[in-house]
Design a protein around this motif. Structure first.
Motif, mmCIF file in Angstrom:
data_model
loop_
_atom_site.group_PDB
_atom_site.id
_atom_site.type_symbol
_atom_site.label_atom_id
_atom_site.label_comp_id
_atom_site.label_asym_id
_atom_site.label_seq_id
_atom_site.Cartn_x
_atom_site.Cartn_y
_atom_site.Cartn_z
ATOM 1 N N THR A 102 -5.133 10.663 10.832
ATOM 2 C CA THR A 102 -4.748 10.624 9.460
ATOM 3 C C THR A 102 -4.391 9.232 9.541
ATOM 4 O O THR A 102 -5.199 8.190 8.424
ATOM 5 C CB THR A 102 -3.235 10.914 9.521
ATOM 6 N N HIS A 143 -0.753 5.743 7.756
ATOM 7 C CA HIS A 143 -1.971 5.307 7.639
ATOM 8 C C HIS A 143 -1.311 3.749 7.535
ATOM 9 O O HIS A 143 -0.478 3.141 7.742
ATOM 10 C CB HIS A 143 -2.283 5.010 5.961
ATOM 11 N N LEU A 185 -1.203 8.535 0.479
ATOM 12 C CA LEU A 185 -2.314 9.334 -0.302
ATOM 13 C C LEU A 185 -1.307 10.230 -1.137
ATOM 14 O O LEU A 185 -2.098 10.892 -2.179
ATOM 15 C CB LEU A 185 -2.678 9.812 0.985
ATOM 16 N N SER A 214 -7.981 8.231 7.386
ATOM 17 C CA SER A 214 -7.017 6.946 5.472
ATOM 18 C C SER A 214 -7.684 5.969 5.979
ATOM 19 O O SER A 214 -7.737 5.601 5.127
ATOM 20 C CB SER A 214 -5.860 6.768 6.013
ATOM 21 N N THR A 215 -8.359 5.481 7.561
ATOM 22 C CA THR A 215 -8.971 3.698 6.592
ATOM 23 C C THR A 215 -10.127 3.760 6.332
ATOM 24 O O THR A 215 -10.389 2.913 5.826
ATOM 25 C CB THR A 215 -9.051 2.932 8.563
ATOM 26 N N ASP A 273 -6.212 1.826 -0.809
ATOM 27 C CA ASP A 273 -6.299 0.154 -0.668
ATOM 28 C C ASP A 273 -6.674 -0.732 0.824
ATOM 29 O O ASP A 273 -6.734 -1.652 1.110
ATOM 30 C CB ASP A 273 -4.890 -0.699 -0.289
ATOM 31 N N SER A 274 -7.654 1.094 1.456
ATOM 32 C CA SER A 274 -8.376 0.344 2.432
ATOM 33 C C SER A 274 -9.333 -0.488 2.623
ATOM 34 O O SER A 274 -10.439 -1.174 1.545
ATOM 35 C CB SER A 274 -8.395 1.941 3.672
ATOM 36 N N ASP A 331 2.348 11.371 7.466
ATOM 37 C CA ASP A 331 1.039 10.872 6.608
ATOM 38 C C ASP A 331 0.436 9.500 7.204
ATOM 39 O O ASP A 331 1.166 8.451 6.763
ATOM 40 C CB ASP A 331 2.134 10.276 5.367
ATOM 41 N N GLN A 387 -7.761 15.136 1.472
ATOM 42 C CA GLN A 387 -8.295 14.736 0.481
ATOM 43 C C GLN A 387 -9.202 14.595 -1.063
ATOM 44 O O GLN A 387 -9.001 14.003 -1.846
ATOM 45 C CB GLN A 387 -9.710 13.634 1.266
ATOM 46 N N HIS A 414 -8.636 5.303 2.525
ATOM 47 C CA HIS A 414 -7.280 4.977 0.823
ATOM 48 C C HIS A 414 -7.791 4.019 0.298
ATOM 49 O O HIS A 414 -8.976 3.492 1.141
ATOM 50 C CB HIS A 414 -6.591 4.196 2.326
ATOM 51 N N ALA A 464 1.136 -0.873 -0.289
ATOM 52 C CA ALA A 464 0.154 -0.316 0.369
ATOM 53 C C ALA A 464 0.927 1.147 0.188
ATOM 54 O O ALA A 464 1.849 1.508 0.730
ATOM 55 C CB ALA A 464 -0.609 -0.374 1.295
ATOM 56 N N ARG A 519 -12.576 1.239 3.085
ATOM 57 C CA ARG A 519 -13.680 2.377 1.943
ATOM 58 C C ARG A 519 -14.637 2.441 1.403
ATOM 59 O O ARG A 519 -15.177 2.933 0.887
ATOM 60 C CB ARG A 519 -11.961 2.755 1.100
#
Length: 468
Positions: free
Chosen positions: A367, A337, A188, A371-372, A377-378, A335, A438, A375, A185, A381
């Motif tokens: 963050t 995450h 961002l 981010s979770t 790749d989360s 940053d 974002q 993101h 991952a 999301r």
């Protein structure tokens, strides 16, 4: 595999024909121009990876107009700035000493495995066709050495041409003939991160983490403040033959390093256990208490004017940036995450310090929390939760995430944020800034549900700040 690209700028038809013939004989795909105007348009609009520029010093702006050395020198300056690690060969009718000094200053050398590195910039006279042929063939062999490296890309679509070059550049540094690549991952900011297994003919020689970045990482800072057990050091920063980008190489211990992001969706309790030592180490960074306007607290993520403009486009009016808040300022990751925590030998280690900054203590938990949800790749999301109503009612409270499969994750990250922040305004100012930031990223803007989620978080932050 496509041939490397060369750009030829020459207004003398006979010289252009000769140079083009040599370039094509060495298997370059040549882009030929006879004046400065068209090549500048190409430079400003093309995304091609150009490896070689062959420039005449005396050039016109448009074909048929008067040519001058000054125009050619200006083109050389532009090319050197925009393509900082391309090979340059400059032809001149009469190379004066000052011109040679100016052309060669700061040119440096290109990576090589032999005893004779290749100078990046070479100045030749028009009658030195044999020397030109030798330089072109020498450089083409270097590029062929890179192309000979086998790249095996695992678990997703293969890399683009620049990623391929960066990975081959890494293998070249280790004198490897094959590299097996697993994507991890990224940040961002869109930076690529890979786990790379390097092999020579006799077998495996190293496993490293590589991250392609726009500039070299400055030594020192946050990594030196953290215990060795929770971070991995940058063993090398590679440059050259990567269109001006750099590659940070991180040493790892285990052969099966993977991202915390991959653990989060499968076992959030284990994800917390793996991340907690990293969080504790970040919490232990020395800081100092200050009282600042929220606009200044946010600047570590986004300037207040930019923040306001981005959110206004989505119908969110921010409160006054002059609101003051107590904050504990220290070195922060910037940053953080789950993709920036790697699991190496069953231990979480922190990577990617390109966004390291001095900011409030709540920055890293904020963050990590948001981010979770955003993101690419989360595993969370793409889920329908949390919707705008859930965010408006519970985001930032102990009730957020209750009943969700990742409830323990959100509970523990929020507990870390509550323990770290010096004031409620600090926390919500950083929530506001990070959610607004974002809205600058294409992967967020391309997903309507993610945009709605980010806007709802920002709106929740403005409500709390306005009422504080």
């Amino acid at each position: 595999m496509p041939n490397p690209i060369a750009v030829l700028v020459e207004d003398d038809p006979q010289q252009a024909e000769s140079s083009l013939s040599i370039l094509e004989a060495s298997r370059f795909d040549a882009r030929s121009f006879e004046s400065i105007g068209p090549v500048l348009e190409y430079i400003n609009t093309s995304s091609e990876l150009v490896d070689l520029f062959v420039l005449d010093r005396r050039l016109p702006v448009i074909a048929g107009q008067p040519a001058s050395d000054e125009l050619g020198d200006e083109l050389l300056r532009i090319v050197r700035s925009k393509y900082p690690d391309a090979r340059l060969i400059v032809f001149t009718g009469f190379a004066t000493i000052p011109h040679l000094q100016d052309a060669l200053q700061g040119g440096g050398q290109l990576p090589a495995q032999g005893s004779d590195p290749i100078d990046r910039v070479t100045v030749l006279q028009k009658n030195q066709s044999l020397e030109f042929k030798r330089h072109v063939e020498e450089y083409r062999k270097l590029l062929q050495d890179l192309e000979d490296v086998e790249v095996i890309f695992l678990e997703s679509d293969g890399p683009d041409r620049l990623d391929n070059r960066a990975l081959r550049r890494l293998a070249f540094e280790y004198r490897a003939v094959s590299i097996r690549v697993t994507p991890l991952a990224g940040g961002l900011t869109g930076a690529k991160v890979w786990r790379c297994e390097l092999h020579r003919a006799e077998g495996h020689i190293a496993t490293v983490i590589a991250k392609r970045v726009n500039k070299a990482t400055v030594p020192g800072g946050l990594p030196d403040l953290l215990p060795r057990g929770v971070t991995t050091s940058t063993t090398a920063t590679l440059s050259g033959l990567m269109a001006g980008s750099c590659l940070n190489v991180l040493q790892v211990a285990g052969p099966t390093t993977y991202s915390l992001m991959s653990v989060l969706g499968e076992d959030p309790t284990r994800a917390v256990d793996l991340a907690r030592p990293v969080w504790d180490a970040l919490r232990g960074i020395a800081d100092q208490s200050r009282t600042l306007p929220v606009s200044e607290i946010c600047v570590s993520l986004l300037a207040w004017d930019s923040l306001s403009d981005l959110l206004r486009k989505h119908g969110v009016e921010v409160p006054s940036g002059t609101l003051t808040a107590t904050v504990r300022v220290g070195a922060r990751h910037g940053d953080l995450h789950p993709g920036n925590i790697l699991i190496d030998n069953d231990q979480g280690v922190l990577i990617d310090f390109d966004s390291a900054t001095f900011a409030g203590a709540a920055l890293d938990p904020v963050t990590m929390l948001i981010s979770t949800l955003v993101h690419p790749d989360s595993p969370i999301r793409g889920a329908s939760w949390p919707g705008p109503i859930e965010i408006a009612e519970t985001f930032g409270t102990p009730d957020f995430g209750r009943g969700h499969p990742c409830e323990v994750w959100f509970r523990e990250v929020l507990a870390w944020a509550a323990d770290s922040r010096a004031s409620e305004r600090e926390f919500w100012a950083l929530v506001l800034a990070y959610s607004a930031r974002q809205l600058r990223y294409a992967d967020v803007l391309s997903n309507a549900d993610t945009v709605d989620r980010v806007v709802a978080i920002a709106r929740r932050a403005t409500v709390v700040l306005s009422a504080s």
